[in-house]
Write a protein that holds these residues in place. Structure first.
Motif, PDB file in Angstrom:
ATOM      1  N   LEU A  20       1.696  41.642  17.489  1.00  0.00           N
ATOM      2  CA  LEU A  20       0.654  41.052  18.325  1.00  0.00           C
ATOM      3  C   LEU A  20       1.181  39.838  19.070  1.00  0.00           C
ATOM      4  CD1 LEU A  20      -2.268  41.076  19.259  1.00  0.00           C
ATOM      5  CD2 LEU A  20      -2.836  39.666  17.274  1.00  0.00           C
ATOM      6  N   ALA A  21       1.977  39.018  18.404  1.00  0.00           N
ATOM      7  CA  ALA A  21       2.548  37.841  19.062  1.00  0.00           C
ATOM      8  C   ALA A  21       3.462  38.255  20.212  1.00  0.00           C
ATOM      9  CB  ALA A  21       3.323  37.005  18.043  1.00  0.00           C
ATOM     10  N   LYS A  22       4.265  39.294  20.005  1.00  0.00           N
ATOM     11  CA  LYS A  22       5.133  39.790  21.076  1.00  0.00           C
ATOM     12  C   LYS A  22       4.307  40.259  22.261  1.00  0.00           C
ATOM     13  CE  LYS A  22       8.968  41.469  18.279  1.00  0.00           C
ATOM     14  NZ  LYS A  22       9.799  42.631  17.951  1.00  0.00           N
ATOM     15  N   LEU A  23       3.257  41.018  21.974  1.00  0.00           N
ATOM     16  CA  LEU A  23       2.402  41.531  23.035  1.00  0.00           C
ATOM     17  C   LEU A  23       1.773  40.390  23.832  1.00  0.00           C
ATOM     18  CD1 LEU A  23       0.987  43.922  24.431  1.00  0.00           C
ATOM     19  CD2 LEU A  23      -0.826  43.660  22.730  1.00  0.00           C
ATOM     20  N   LEU A  24       1.269  39.376  23.138  1.00  0.00           N
ATOM     21  CA  LEU A  24       0.634  38.258  23.828  1.00  0.00           C
ATOM     22  C   LEU A  24       1.633  37.478  24.676  1.00  0.00           C
ATOM     23  CD1 LEU A  24      -1.796  36.986  21.054  1.00  0.00           C
ATOM     24  CD2 LEU A  24      -2.344  38.286  23.117  1.00  0.00           C
ATOM     25  N   TRP A  25       2.845  37.255  24.171  1.00  0.00           N
ATOM     26  CA  TRP A  25       3.867  36.555  24.952  1.00  0.00           C
ATOM     27  C   TRP A  25       4.265  37.364  26.183  1.00  0.00           C
ATOM     28  CZ3 TRP A  25       4.516  31.722  25.012  1.00  0.00           C
ATOM     29  CH2 TRP A  25       4.426  30.948  23.870  1.00  0.00           C
ATOM     30  N   ILE A  26       4.432  38.661  26.016  1.00  0.00           N
ATOM     31  CA  ILE A  26       4.821  39.496  27.156  1.00  0.00           C
ATOM     32  C   ILE A  26       3.709  39.525  28.204  1.00  0.00           C
ATOM     33  CG2 ILE A  26       5.314  41.878  27.857  1.00  0.00           C
ATOM     34  CD1 ILE A  26       6.924  42.148  25.232  1.00  0.00           C
ATOM     35  N   LEU A  27       2.465  39.626  27.773  1.00  0.00           N
ATOM     36  CA  LEU A  27       1.350  39.593  28.723  1.00  0.00           C
ATOM     37  C   LEU A  27       1.279  38.251  29.443  1.00  0.00           C
ATOM     38  CD1 LEU A  27      -1.450  41.474  26.756  1.00  0.00           C
ATOM     39  CD2 LEU A  27      -0.140  42.277  28.739  1.00  0.00           C
ATOM     40  N   ALA A  28       1.513  37.169  28.715  1.00  0.00           N
ATOM     41  CA  ALA A  28       1.515  35.842  29.340  1.00  0.00           C
ATOM     42  C   ALA A  28       2.626  35.740  30.382  1.00  0.00           C
ATOM     43  CB  ALA A  28       1.680  34.758  28.278  1.00  0.00           C
ATOM     44  N   LEU A  29       3.797  36.291  30.064  1.00  0.00           N
ATOM     45  CA  LEU A  29       4.910  36.248  31.011  1.00  0.00           C
ATOM     46  C   LEU A  29       4.652  37.119  32.234  1.00  0.00           C
ATOM     47  CD1 LEU A  29       7.852  36.334  28.484  1.00  0.00           C
ATOM     48  CD2 LEU A  29       7.323  34.469  30.053  1.00  0.00           C
ATOM     49  N   LEU A  30       3.946  38.222  32.058  1.00  0.00           N
ATOM     50  CA  LEU A  30       3.674  39.116  33.181  1.00  0.00           C
ATOM     51  C   LEU A  30       2.554  38.599  34.085  1.00  0.00           C
ATOM     52  CD1 LEU A  30       3.921  42.625  31.504  1.00  0.00           C
ATOM     53  CD2 LEU A  30       5.512  41.604  33.124  1.00  0.00           C
ATOM     54  N   PHE A  31       1.464  38.090  33.493  1.00  0.00           N
ATOM     55  CA  PHE A  31       0.305  37.698  34.278  1.00  0.00           C
ATOM     56  C   PHE A  31       0.358  36.246  34.756  1.00  0.00           C
ATOM     57  CE2 PHE A  31      -1.532  41.341  31.924  1.00  0.00           C
ATOM     58  CZ  PHE A  31      -1.834  42.114  33.037  1.00  0.00           C
ATOM     59  N   PHE A  32       1.068  35.392  34.036  1.00  0.00           N
ATOM     60  CA  PHE A  32       1.215  33.986  34.410  1.00  0.00           C
ATOM     61  C   PHE A  32       2.695  33.617  34.330  1.00  0.00           C
ATOM     62  CE2 PHE A  32      -2.774  34.537  32.030  1.00  0.00           C
ATOM     63  CZ  PHE A  32      -3.678  34.305  33.057  1.00  0.00           C
ATOM     64  N   PRO A  33       3.514  34.097  35.258  1.00  0.00           N
ATOM     65  CA  PRO A  33       4.963  33.958  35.122  1.00  0.00           C
ATOM     66  C   PRO A  33       5.444  32.515  34.957  1.00  0.00           C
ATOM     67  CG  PRO A  33       4.445  35.354  36.996  1.00  0.00           C
ATOM     68  CD  PRO A  33       3.158  34.826  36.468  1.00  0.00           C
ATOM     69  N   LEU A  34       4.978  31.595  35.776  1.00  0.00           N
ATOM     70  CA  LEU A  34       5.479  30.222  35.686  1.00  0.00           C
ATOM     71  C   LEU A  34       4.984  29.539  34.419  1.00  0.00           C
ATOM     72  CD1 LEU A  34       7.032  27.891  36.906  1.00  0.00           C
ATOM     73  CD2 LEU A  34       4.969  27.249  38.140  1.00  0.00           C
ATOM     74  N   VAL A  35       3.687  29.567  34.195  1.00  0.00           N
ATOM     75  CA  VAL A  35       3.108  28.925  33.014  1.00  0.00           C
ATOM     76  C   VAL A  35       3.575  29.629  31.747  1.00  0.00           C
ATOM     77  CG1 VAL A  35       0.940  28.356  31.844  1.00  0.00           C
ATOM     78  CG2 VAL A  35       1.118  28.131  34.326  1.00  0.00           C
TER      79      VAL A  35
END
Length: 59
Positions: free
Chosen positions: A32-47
């Motif tokens: 779940l942590a991996k999924l959340l980090w990957i989604l954060a990187l995809l949808f909010f690349p800079l932040v």
């Protein structure tokens, strides 16, 4: 010249984000942590990238 520089910077940015996603996928964090980090990187690349560098899985 402006288009070439912008394209080069965009390519460098894309490489950095893809590298971060690969590092997250290979980390020892839970699924779940991996999924959340990957989604954060995809949808909010800079932040997402800044947050990952500061708070992401180490090692």
């Amino acid at each position: 010249m402006g288009i070439e520089v912008g394209g080069l910077l965009g390519l460098i940015w894309l490489i950095i984000v893809v590298w971060a996603i690969v590092k997250v996928a290979k980390s020892s964090a839970g699924g779940l942590a991996k999924l959340l980090w990957i989604l954060a990187l995809l949808f909010f690349p800079l932040v997402g990238l800044i947050a990952w560098f500061l708070f992401g899985p180490k090692g």
